[in-house]
Enzyme design. Sequence first.
Site, PDB file in Angstrom:
ATOM      1  N   HIS A 119       0.825  -1.211   0.000  1.00 19.23           N
ATOM      2  CA  HIS A 119       0.000   0.000   0.000  1.00 19.23           C
ATOM      3  C   HIS A 119       0.856   1.256   0.000  1.00 19.23           C
ATOM      4  O   HIS A 119       2.065   1.208   0.199  1.00 19.23           O
ATOM      5  CB  HIS A 119      -0.974   0.004   1.182  1.00 19.23           C
ATOM      6  CG  HIS A 119      -0.366  -0.070   2.544  1.00 19.23           C
ATOM      7  ND1 HIS A 119       0.428   0.938   3.074  1.00 19.23           N
ATOM      8  CD2 HIS A 119      -0.456  -1.017   3.512  1.00 19.23           C
ATOM      9  CE1 HIS A 119       0.792   0.617   4.303  1.00 19.23           C
ATOM     10  NE2 HIS A 119       0.275  -0.576   4.591  1.00 19.23           N
ATOM     11  N   CYS A 135       2.657  -4.879   6.673  1.00 15.32           N
ATOM     12  CA  CYS A 135       2.464  -4.620   5.247  1.00 15.32           C
ATOM     13  C   CYS A 135       3.750  -4.093   4.611  1.00 15.32           C
ATOM     14  O   CYS A 135       4.732  -3.817   5.291  1.00 15.32           O
ATOM     15  CB  CYS A 135       1.346  -3.597   5.051  1.00 15.32           C
ATOM     16  SG  CYS A 135      -0.276  -4.201   5.578  1.00 15.32           S
TER      17      CYS A 135
END
Length: 160
Positions: A119, A135
């Site tokens: 992301h 992440c």
Amino acid sequence: MRFLLIALLTLTALTGCSRFIEYDGPQVTRVIVHKDDRLMYLMHNEEILEAYEFELGFAPEGHKLEEGDGRTPEGEYMIDRRNPNSAYYLSIGIDYPNEEDIAQARARGVSPGGDIFIHGTPRPFRRDDDWTAGCIAVSNRDMRQIYAMVEDGTPISIYP
């Protein structure tokens, strides 16, 4: 006439700021992530199409073992979803946990966690400051390209 000119300029400005871009180059056949080097490669077979720097979870070393450990998984996974409304600009999902991850966590009596994504970032990209919950975070500019280039079903290899 003045209103029409203002409307046209506004529309042009908004179009240029779109999160979504078009990609018509070679298909990305694999994403390769090297955690130690903080480099991610978008591959077309053996050819590197693009390379990106990234930031990781707040505990970057080792394979993700359980929910909340701040680690990024290591191994073979797939890109399985995308979120155009991500709180982190744009995001594409990694299908962690797989069956092996679930079995290992179950044997230890813990949850393996989930919701691992590539992301963008809500803050300035620094590369030297790991902050996610596991992440892989790239700059928003890079995320626009990645989002356009990588399709659901693309394999992703995450190495230490």
